[in-house]
Motif scaffolding. Structure first.
Motif, mmCIF file in Angstrom:
data_model
loop_
_atom_site.group_PDB
_atom_site.id
_atom_site.type_symbol
_atom_site.label_atom_id
_atom_site.label_comp_id
_atom_site.label_asym_id
_atom_site.label_seq_id
_atom_site.Cartn_x
_atom_site.Cartn_y
_atom_site.Cartn_z
ATOM 1 N N SER A 296 0.889 -1.422 -0.124
ATOM 2 C CA SER A 296 -0.086 -0.143 0.031
ATOM 3 C C SER A 296 0.871 1.169 0.014
ATOM 4 O O SER A 296 0.639 2.359 -0.653
ATOM 5 C CB SER A 296 -1.008 -0.013 1.213
ATOM 6 N N GLY B 151 2.693 6.492 -5.424
ATOM 7 C CA GLY B 151 2.487 6.772 -6.959
ATOM 8 C C GLY B 151 3.018 5.551 -7.879
ATOM 9 O O GLY B 151 2.787 5.510 -9.083
ATOM 10 N N ALA C 151 1.864 2.095 -3.269
ATOM 11 C CA ALA C 151 0.925 2.732 -4.169
ATOM 12 C C ALA C 151 0.692 4.226 -3.842
ATOM 13 O O ALA C 151 0.505 4.868 -4.778
ATOM 14 C CB ALA C 151 -0.475 1.878 -4.117
ATOM 15 N N TRP C 152 0.819 4.610 -2.453
ATOM 16 C CA TRP C 152 0.323 5.958 -2.167
ATOM 17 C C TRP C 152 1.709 6.624 -2.579
ATOM 18 O O TRP C 152 1.539 7.816 -2.977
ATOM 19 C CB TRP C 152 0.555 5.834 -0.618
ATOM 20 N N PRO D 35 -6.899 -3.521 -0.963
ATOM 21 C CA PRO D 35 -7.218 -2.050 -0.948
ATOM 22 C C PRO D 35 -7.338 -1.720 -2.571
ATOM 23 O O PRO D 35 -6.749 -2.104 -3.486
ATOM 24 C CB PRO D 35 -6.165 -1.552 -0.370
ATOM 25 N N GLU D 36 -8.073 -0.623 -3.112
ATOM 26 C CA GLU D 36 -8.466 -0.235 -4.310
ATOM 27 C C GLU D 36 -7.139 0.256 -4.946
ATOM 28 O O GLU D 36 -7.166 0.135 -6.375
ATOM 29 C CB GLU D 36 -9.452 0.644 -4.120
ATOM 30 N N ASP D 37 -6.010 0.523 -4.230
ATOM 31 C CA ASP D 37 -5.008 0.904 -5.034
ATOM 32 C C ASP D 37 -3.906 -0.137 -5.314
ATOM 33 O O ASP D 37 -2.991 0.135 -5.910
ATOM 34 C CB ASP D 37 -4.068 2.005 -3.927
ATOM 35 N N ILE D 38 -4.407 -1.435 -5.248
ATOM 36 C CA ILE D 38 -3.384 -2.411 -5.370
ATOM 37 C C ILE D 38 -4.318 -3.459 -6.371
ATOM 38 O O ILE D 38 -5.783 -3.581 -6.049
ATOM 39 C CB ILE D 38 -3.120 -3.258 -4.255
ATOM 40 N N THR D 39 -4.044 -3.634 -7.501
ATOM 41 C CA THR D 39 -4.680 -4.762 -8.373
ATOM 42 C C THR D 39 -3.994 -6.020 -8.130
ATOM 43 O O THR D 39 -3.068 -6.472 -8.091
ATOM 44 C CB THR D 39 -4.348 -4.112 -9.656
ATOM 45 N N THR E 56 2.262 1.905 -9.560
ATOM 46 C CA THR E 56 1.411 0.871 -9.900
ATOM 47 C C THR E 56 1.757 -0.452 -9.409
ATOM 48 O O THR E 56 2.565 -1.158 -9.800
ATOM 49 C CB THR E 56 1.056 0.680 -11.476
#
Length: 283
Positions: free
Chosen positions: A17, A23, A20-21, A37-41, A25
């Motif tokens: 996380s 910046g 991702a925070w 979490p939405e910021d991890i695919t 991907t």
């Protein structure tokens, strides 16, 4: 930057996380995680992570780490760089660095789950100077301090040395509490003495609740994990014909704790294990 992250467990998920925070991907994979979490695919399989130019593994043991590097990254490009951040020991890391089709460095971390969430963990890196400079911005997004410990494998050796000290500290605090208890002292009051004494290392302070109120303190680092790490440290010591009496004693207590159902409890449960061995109970 696209980064593949294998192992989204209690430590890995907050670390990913933070990437991702910052910046990046993040394409993550964990066989038991169904949501992230939405910021991890989430990737469908570990082989999907090979599309990233850089991958990180925060896996629980050597077998799963080997499987990921050898099979999961089989389709990666030749210039792919993989960072082993789980604690697997220097021998395996060096072997992978020699035999894998991708470049491998190691950067195990020191710190608890709460520290991973806060981004205040420390990493010890085994890599060439060029590789260290390449991974430093990525590691800096997850950790508060990054130490270049030497060539590949050196980070893992440093981590095992740190955890040998932690295991001895944990054992020492537990035994000190038992001595205080035998002397009729109130343990809460005694812990204040301990924290402010010459033995008051930072570890002693932040583990107070874990030792005195284990039912409510949560688990920062489980007995099973510290036992695994200390076992690796003793393997390294034996390979160099070293005798480490304190580490061997601490491992015996961790082993006893695991066999008595305390493996998933915090490492401070060595106090409970020692009480069990002495036929006493938690006051």
């Amino acid at each position: 930057m696209l980064i593949g992250f294998a192992g989204l467990g209690r430590m890995g998920l907050p670390m990913a996380s933070h990437l991702a925070w910052a910046g990046h991907t993040v394409l993550g994979y964990d066989p038991v995680l169904t949501r992230a979490p939405e910021d991890i695919t989430l990737a469908g399989s570990m082989t999907d992570l090979a599309q990233a130019p850089l991958t990180i593994s925060m896996l629980p043991d050597g077998a799963t780490t080997r499987a990921f590097v050898e099979r999961g990254l089989a389709g990666a490009s030749r210039d792919h760089l993989h960072v082993v951040m789980g604690t697997v020991g220097p021998a395996l890391v060096r072997e992978l660095a020699e035999t894998a089709r991708v470049a491998v460095v190691d950067a195990p971390v020191s710190g608890s789950v709460s520290m991973a969430e806060a981004g205040t963990i420390t990493t010890m890196v085994g890599a060439s100077q060029e590789q260290f400079e390449q991974v430093l911005p990525v590691l800096g997004a997850m950790t508060a301090a990054q130490f270049h410990s030497g060539p590949v494998g050196a980070g893992s050796a440093a981590k095992l040395a740190v955890n040998a000290v932690l295991a001895a500290l944990s054992q020492g605090v537990a035994e000190g509490l038992l001595i205080a208890e035998a002397g009729g002292l109130d343990l809460d009051s005694f812990y204040d003495v301990l924290r402010n004494s010459a033995a008051g290392a930072p570890y002693v302070s932040y583990k107070q609740e874990a030792f005195l109120s284990p039912d409510t303190a949560g688990v920062a680092a489980p007995v099973s994990l510290i036992r695994k790490d200390l076992g690796l440290a003793l393997d390294l010591a034996r390979a160099h014909r070293l005798t480490l009496p304190a580490s061997e004693a601490a491992f015996a207590v961790l082993d006893y704790a695991t066999s008595n159902g305390l493996g998933q409890g915090d490492m401070a449960q060595v106090l409970t294990a020692l009480r069990l061995r002495n036929g006493s109970h938690t006051p």
